[in-house]
Scaffold this motif. Structure first.
Motif, mmCIF file in Angstrom:
data_model
loop_
_atom_site.group_PDB
_atom_site.id
_atom_site.type_symbol
_atom_site.label_atom_id
_atom_site.label_comp_id
_atom_site.label_asym_id
_atom_site.label_seq_id
_atom_site.Cartn_x
_atom_site.Cartn_y
_atom_site.Cartn_z
ATOM 1 N N ARG A 130 0.803 -1.370 -0.044
ATOM 2 C CA ARG A 130 0.116 -0.020 0.022
ATOM 3 C C ARG A 130 0.687 1.312 0.037
ATOM 4 N N ILE A 131 1.911 1.342 0.882
ATOM 5 C CA ILE A 131 2.728 2.505 0.899
ATOM 6 C C ILE A 131 3.518 2.684 -0.229
ATOM 7 N N VAL A 132 3.743 1.564 -1.170
ATOM 8 C CA VAL A 132 4.617 1.798 -2.398
ATOM 9 C C VAL A 132 3.676 2.224 -3.468
ATOM 10 N N LEU A 133 2.354 1.682 -3.588
ATOM 11 C CA LEU A 133 1.702 2.164 -4.233
ATOM 12 C C LEU A 133 1.151 3.525 -4.292
ATOM 13 N N SER A 134 0.919 3.979 -2.995
ATOM 14 C CA SER A 134 0.742 5.542 -2.772
ATOM 15 C C SER A 134 1.859 6.203 -3.268
ATOM 16 N N GLU A 135 3.322 5.841 -2.951
ATOM 17 C CA GLU A 135 4.472 6.298 -3.437
ATOM 18 C C GLU A 135 4.590 6.566 -5.088
ATOM 19 N N ILE A 136 4.154 5.671 -5.623
ATOM 20 C CA ILE A 136 4.154 5.633 -7.066
ATOM 21 C C ILE A 136 3.406 6.902 -7.600
ATOM 22 N N ASP A 137 2.026 6.717 -7.228
ATOM 23 C CA ASP A 137 1.230 7.847 -7.355
ATOM 24 C C ASP A 137 1.933 9.308 -7.234
ATOM 25 N N ILE A 138 2.603 9.433 -6.156
ATOM 26 C CA ILE A 138 3.139 10.660 -5.700
ATOM 27 C C ILE A 138 4.123 10.923 -6.676
ATOM 28 N N LEU A 139 4.957 9.914 -6.824
ATOM 29 C CA LEU A 139 6.441 9.937 -7.739
ATOM 30 C C LEU A 139 5.950 10.608 -9.095
ATOM 31 N N LYS A 140 4.773 9.706 -9.731
ATOM 32 C CA LYS A 140 4.560 9.985 -11.005
ATOM 33 C C LYS A 140 4.043 11.348 -11.338
ATOM 34 N N ARG A 141 3.414 12.025 -10.171
ATOM 35 C CA ARG A 141 2.962 13.342 -10.248
ATOM 36 C C ARG A 141 4.169 14.494 -10.190
ATOM 37 N N ARG A 155 13.891 7.070 -4.523
ATOM 38 C CA ARG A 155 12.701 6.422 -4.331
ATOM 39 C C ARG A 155 12.305 5.417 -5.206
ATOM 40 N N LEU A 156 12.734 5.783 -6.470
ATOM 41 C CA LEU A 156 12.306 4.902 -7.702
ATOM 42 C C LEU A 156 12.868 3.278 -7.227
ATOM 43 N N VAL A 157 14.225 3.644 -6.941
ATOM 44 C CA VAL A 157 15.042 2.255 -6.534
ATOM 45 C C VAL A 157 14.248 1.579 -5.456
ATOM 46 N N TYR A 158 13.662 2.101 -4.528
ATOM 47 C CA TYR A 158 12.904 1.601 -3.411
ATOM 48 C C TYR A 158 11.627 0.885 -4.126
ATOM 49 N N ILE A 159 10.999 1.739 -4.864
ATOM 50 C CA ILE A 159 9.922 0.926 -5.621
ATOM 51 C C ILE A 159 10.122 -0.471 -6.279
ATOM 52 N N GLU A 160 11.233 -0.204 -7.042
ATOM 53 C CA GLU A 160 11.547 -1.631 -7.721
ATOM 54 C C GLU A 160 12.201 -2.740 -6.806
ATOM 55 N N MET A 161 12.896 -2.253 -5.837
ATOM 56 C CA MET A 161 13.335 -3.284 -4.731
ATOM 57 C C MET A 161 12.188 -3.813 -4.032
ATOM 58 N N LEU A 162 11.013 -3.209 -3.824
ATOM 59 C CA LEU A 162 10.085 -3.742 -2.933
ATOM 60 C C LEU A 162 9.088 -4.258 -4.232
ATOM 61 N N GLY A 163 9.538 -4.795 -5.326
ATOM 62 C CA GLY A 163 8.719 -5.388 -6.219
ATOM 63 C C GLY A 163 7.688 -4.892 -7.052
ATOM 64 N N HIS A 164 7.777 -3.395 -7.139
ATOM 65 C CA HIS A 164 6.687 -2.944 -8.149
ATOM 66 C C HIS A 164 7.453 -1.974 -9.198
ATOM 67 N N ASP A 165 6.710 -1.701 -10.254
ATOM 68 C CA ASP A 165 7.256 -1.344 -11.521
ATOM 69 C C ASP A 165 7.708 0.285 -11.370
ATOM 70 N N VAL A 222 20.288 3.496 -12.905
ATOM 71 C CA VAL A 222 20.090 2.465 -14.500
ATOM 72 C C VAL A 222 20.522 1.208 -14.327
ATOM 73 N N THR A 223 21.911 0.890 -13.359
ATOM 74 C CA THR A 223 22.156 -0.481 -13.795
ATOM 75 C C THR A 223 21.259 -1.284 -13.100
ATOM 76 N N LEU A 224 20.580 -0.941 -11.863
ATOM 77 C CA LEU A 224 19.502 -1.563 -11.342
ATOM 78 C C LEU A 224 18.337 -1.741 -12.034
ATOM 79 N N PHE A 225 18.027 -0.692 -12.767
ATOM 80 C CA PHE A 225 16.724 -0.710 -13.650
ATOM 81 C C PHE A 225 16.701 -1.532 -14.935
ATOM 82 N N LEU A 226 17.778 -1.279 -15.648
ATOM 83 C CA LEU A 226 17.762 -1.863 -16.974
ATOM 84 C C LEU A 226 18.659 -3.032 -17.417
ATOM 85 N N ASN A 227 18.282 -3.960 -18.275
ATOM 86 C CA ASN A 227 19.077 -4.893 -18.698
ATOM 87 C C ASN A 227 19.857 -4.428 -19.795
#
Lengths: 937, 144
Positions: free
Chosen positions: A43-54, A72-82, A109-114
């Motif tokens: 729940r926290i991460v999903l709301s964080e995604i909304d905030i960051l998108k804005r 914060r984006l790194v956190y989002i991916e680390m916790l399993g969200h896109d 970038v190295t964490l996000f991209l293949n």
């Protein structure tokens, strides 16, 4: 003193502006840290995604702010969200001039991209620029990114610059450049094949860090091509010698051990180079001997090196002295109370057993203890060892144990593995046909859905073909025992589909062959199967075909066939089946029932499943028909090749196989950029070029044999070995063993339950008196596992007396406490280094003086009390567990960190951090006080 | 290849740091982490090995206070050495943060990553001198 430290800490943090982060970020981290469940975290991460998108859409985001967003984006991916919506911002950040921002950008970038991501192309340019930077830290950041992001296509874009950097004045740059080259070699060996000499050059780098890193690519290179690096043997040996003589800077020491990670890498390389090479091995004897003598077996890292030495010795051609040293080290591991060391010991045993098969014998009781240990990891490792030491004398005990274990576990991955091992061992060493069938039944019954389908086909073939001997009597006995056992099992509920297929097939082929069972009995059983597993079409298909065979054999032998009513209804049901396959089979069965004996016999001859069916590929029986048609004015047939305008060549083989009509799809890969050395002859045979049927007759023998070869290597069951092992010699010896009473030399081992206590222990009577407390159960097991060799031990004793003392000492200790009573050391520090030796280098010791030495337990209770004061939430349970943990860990560390147990600053530090976070406006509730706990405390 | 991934996971099974040395998709990572964490946390850490086999990985793990450090390695890696590598990592973080705790890693996630970047490249251990590992980070700190 302590105040000073607090002030210093606050100053340090103050200079970064608290943690250097905004309240928003702190709040986010805090809420994630305090999340109680995965759902809450989500729940926290999903709301964080909304905030960051804005937020990311806002114009003119300050750079520091942007860095935070990226984290914060790194956190989002680390916790399993896109977090792909923000990737582009991370890419942009790599362009920044500020080093910290740039590096953060690269990191994200190295964490996000293949490496094949579309955005990479935007970074390559930046990387090129950064490789030219004057600031070596920028260059390093770019090289880090290269090791993660560059793929085969982009290598040429950066390769020249990376090669230049191999001679950079900064050692950190040289080190990373060599690793970048390493990465290129992995991605595309041909791209750097002309640069291989650089790896050798860097091995002689002045900086030990660069040298140490260079060992990694060299290890890869040497494992690919040992012969080209034999000249380096003495270099590696001398480097290892220098390392052990403490010639490297002290900063590479770890717990007083000089550069242990470099030592281990060197030992791995030496193992490769010395494998099967006597002269190379001899160069290594000295330094290996030194290592065994010097290595401190009281520390974990010392044992890690000892273990690596054992591995090295098991690979090279060792001297007897080294072998003895390795055996000693293994017995120390096995005697240890630490499970980790026992694990290493069992592993070492498994390696050494290949060279000296009798070594396991000294440790039989230790091995059995490990086998019965509740720790699954240790148990598996021990099964691996047993697998390696299986022979015909102990196969029954081992496979029985393996099957019991297989039944008890749920992990499908491992279940599959152990099942296929059981099958393999049973095929190789089975003492009798009955036993073999029994084992296969168990495997299929309990792991049928996991076994490779080929195992089932092999079993069917084995039963059909017999065992390669012309002993028809034995074959039919085997078949009968199979049929009998299947008839017993068949009524059990929920059998795996694959097993039912085997059962149906065997019952169909051989159910009535012996005359013991009537056709109606067998066909009744088959109908039951088809009925009980009505949703499984494959099983039904097998059952119907089996029915067809049963009836065919009956008709062919001239008996009158009474089709059972349930069978009749089954046929009728299947005639209307949705599955065309089942329909077909049902129609065939129906048609067959109407034929006369002679026709049926030629359709389905008795026991002919292994006969080759000859197919007239020329379709010559149609010649008359064709002739007739042509005479009556039909056009002669023009083959496809002729039609497409290609020339008919007499030798199809000599033609290029890749030549396919232009409109057809190409299935082969395009040619490699560099013509490889693969012989074309081999490739033509393996490439599945569609062949016109008229050609293949002459060619067939070759292609089928190559296919079957491939198949057998794929399935990993050594079918070719089967025939040998099952050939007369082993079979006869085992029958003689089972027929003669236990007094036979070898017979004892194959009879675990009979008379082992008396006969197989006799040769050991000298030790017997010394260990009266061993559980007789265990002794029996030991005897049946190791018995085969222990019987031969008596002759060996006379020849090699050198092993004697070792044996005596080795078998003693387990008797004292078969079940370790001592509380085993805590996981945190299972090595028990002496306190004195460690405190000297303990990096925390210096801190100790600065700290208040209040008693730890008391201190932490206070802190916990504070926490629960601060917030009304009651967390008594977690506090309790924390405290117990603390005391546990202090109890469990008898040696290494004893000095720290009195240090007691953990709670204080935690308090300080707490205070600071509070200053920042974050109020940690006591939801998760462990967040503040010292990791090393 | 040696090291395939490094994970830091707390007692509740929440990921605190994840670094993979081979590419896995988000879903693969999530599944893998879930399985591993369940497996490791279920083991009572008294009396058991610090190693667990999972799929084709071998996981070497070590617990520090509330935090589990888990390193996924190939089958032919020296497990004891990896165990000590974990300790070296914790010691290095401790040297930098001073009595490092879970929160330090959470607040300074990028720094923890920077340290790992110095220590491990291409899945190989390339640097073990604490001074060398920390110097770039200290230089960056100074510049700010």
């Amino acid at each position: 003193m302590e105040q000073l430290k607090t002030i210093g800490r606050e100053l340090a943090m103050g200079s970064q502006g608290g943690f250097g982060q905004s309240k928003e970020f702190l709040d986010l981290v805090k809420s994630i840290g305090e999340a109680r469940s995965k759902a809450e975290e989500d729940r926290i991460v999903l709301s964080e995604i909304d905030i960051l998108k804005r937020k990311l859409l806002e114009p003119d985001i300050p750079k520091r702010k942007m860095k935070e967003y990226i984290i914060r984006l790194v956190y989002i991916e680390m916790l399993g969200h896109d977090a792909s919506f923000g990737y582009i911002h991370a890419v942009k950040m790599t362009h920044d001039d500020n080093l910290l921002l740039k590096r953060t950008g690269y990191l994200a970038v190295t964490l996000f991209l293949n490496e094949d991501h579309d955005l990479i192309i935007l970074i390559v340019n930046t990387i090129q620029k950064d490789l030219r930077s004057d600031n070596y830290l920028v260059v390093c950041a770019a090289l880090n990114a290269i090791c993660r992001l560059i793929n085969e296509e982009t290598i040429p874009a950066v390769l020249p610059q990376v090669v230049d950097l191999l001679n950079h004045q900064k050692e950190a740059v040289r080190k990373k450049a060599i690793m970048a080259l390493h990465r290129f070699h992995r991605k595309s060996p041909s791209s750097v094949s002309h640069l291989i000499s650089n790896f050798r050059k860097r091995l002689c780098d002045n900086d030990p860090g660069v040298m140490g890193a260079t060992l990694c690519p060299l290890f890869d290179l040497i494992s690919e091509d040992v012969a080209s690096y034999k000249d380096l043997v003495s270099s590696f040996v001398s480097i290892l010698k220098q390392v052990t003589e403490r010639r490297l800077p002290k900063s590479y020491d770890y717990h007083q051990m000089p550069a242990p990670f470099i030592q281990i890498k060197l030992l791995k390389i030496m193992a490769l180079l010395g494998s099967g090479d006597k002269s190379a091995s001899e160069i290594m004897y000295m330094v290996l001997g030194d290592l065994f003598r010097k290595c401190d077996s009281s520390t974990n890292i010392g044992n890690a090196i000892l273990y690596e030495c054992i591995r090295c010795i098991s690979c090279i051609i060792p001297s007897p002295k080294l072998l003895e040293a390795a055996a000693d080290a293994i017995s120390k591991f096995l005697k240890s109370d630490s499970h980790n060391l026992k694990y290493m010991g069992i592993d070492g045993l498994g390696r050494l057993i290949k060279i000296s098969p009798d070594i396991a014998e000294q440790h039989q009781l230790a091995v059995i203890d490990c086998l019965e240990d509740p720790d699954d990891t240790l148990k598996r490792k021990t099964f691996e060892l047993l697998y390696k030491m299986t022979k015909s004398s102990n196969v029954e005990v081992i496979v029985d144990r393996m099957i019991d274990y297989m039944i008890s576990i749920n992990d499908n991955h491992y279940k599959t593995e152990i099942a296929s091992r059981c099958v393999e061992l049973a095929e190789q060493f089975a003492p009798s046909n009955q036993w073999f069938i029994q084992i296969m039944n168990k495997v299929f019954e309990h792991a049928g859905d996991l076994v490779n389908i080929k195992v089932a086909h092999n079993l069917m073939r084995l039963i059909a073909e017999g065992f390669g001997e012309d002993d028809d009597d034995a074959d039919s006995k085997l078949r009968l025992s199979a049929v009998e056992s299947y008839l017993q099992i068949i009524s059990e509920p929920k059998l795996p589909s694959l097993f039912l297929q085997v059962i149906s097939w065997v019952l169909g082929e051989y159910g009535t062959a012996d005359g013991k069972y009537s056709a109606s009995y067998i066909s009744g059983k088959l109908c039951d199967v088809a009925d009980a597993y009505s949703s499984d079409e494959t099983v039904k298909g097998y059952a119907v075909s089996a029915l067809m065979k049963i009836y065919a054999f009956e008709i062919a032998s001239g008996r009158k066939v009474d089709v059972l009513p349930e069978c009749q209804s089954l046929i009728e049901e299947l005639l209307a089946s949705h599955s065309t396959d089942l329909q077909q089979r049902a129609y065939e069965l129906q048609a067959l029932l109407a034929l006369d004996a002679r026709a049926v016999e030629s359709i389905l001859p008795l026991d002919a499943s292994c006969e080759d069916i000859e197919v007239d590929k020329d379709l010559s029986f149609l010649n008359g028909y064709i002739q007739q048609a042509i005479e009556s004015g039909a056009q002669p047939y023009i083959s496809e090749r002729e039609r497409s305008g290609m020339l008919e060549t007499t030798d199809y083989h000599s033609q290029d196989h890749h030549e396919v009509p232009p409109h057809a799809l190409r299935f082969e890969a395009y040619e490699r950029p560099k013509p490889s050395s693969v012989p074309t002859q081999a490739s033509t045979e393996l490439v599945p070029v569609p062949e016109p049927s008229y050609y293949s007759e002459a060619h067939q023998p070759i292609s089928t044999s190559s296919v079957s070869e491939r198949e057998s290597s794929e399935i990993k069951l050594r079918l070719d070995g089967v025939k040998q092992k099952w050939g007369r010699p082993s079979y006869q010896s085992s029958t003689s063993a089972s027929s003669t009473p236990p007094q036979a030399e070898n017979g004892t081992s194959s009879h675990p339950d009979v008379g082992v206590g008396s006969s197989s222990l006799k040769p050991r009577s000298s030790y017997e008196s010394k260990k009266p407390e061993i559980d007789p159960e265990k002794q029996r097991l030991a005897a049946s596992l190791f018995g085969g060799s222990s019987s031969s031990r008596s002759d060996r004793k006379s020849s090699s007396g050198g092993h004697k003392p070792a044996k005596g000492t080795a078998s003693k200790p387990p008797k004292e406490n078969p079940i370790p009573v001592q509380p085993p050391p805590d996981l945190l520090d299972f090595g028990e280094p002496t306190a004195t030796s460690v405190t000297a280098t303990d990096p925390f010791k210096e801190l100790e003086g600065l700290m208040d030495s209040s008693s730890q337990d008391g201190g932490s209770t206070d802190v916990m009390g504070l926490y629960s004061d601060a917030a009304p939430v009651t967390t008594t349970t977690s506090v309790d567990s924390l405290l117990s943990e603390l005391s546990d860990s202090s109890k469990g560390n008898p040696g290494t960190y004893q000095s720290q147990t009195s240090k007691g600053p953990n709670s204080k530090e935690a308090l300080e951090k707490d205070a600071l976070v509070r200053q920042m406006g974050v109020n940690p509730t006591s939801q998760n006080p462990t967040l503040f706990k010292d990791l090393l405390g | 290849m040696g090291i395939r991934f490094i994970l830091m996971v707390n007692k509740q099974g929440q990921t605190r740091l994840a670094q993979y040395y081979e590419w896995l998709t988000l879903e693969e990572r999530r599944a893998l982490e879930g399985e591993i964490v369940r497996k490791c946390l279920a083991r009572n850490d008294q009396q058991q090995c610090s190693f667990v086999e999972h799929r084709n990985y071998k996981i070497v793990y070590r617990r520090y206070a509330s935090l589990f450090f888990m390193v996924g390695v190939d089958d032919d890696e020296n497990e004891l050495a990896i165990l000590e590598f974990i300790h070296l990592l914790v010691e290095t973080m401790d040297k930098h943060f001073g009595n490092v705790c879970e929160l330090d890693i959470m607040f300074h996630l990028e720094k923890a990553h920077f340290m790992l970047e110095e220590m491990v490249m291409n899945g190989c251990i390339v640097e073990t001198s604490k001074a060398n590992i920390l110097s770039p980070i200290q230089l960056m700190d100074k510049a700010h």
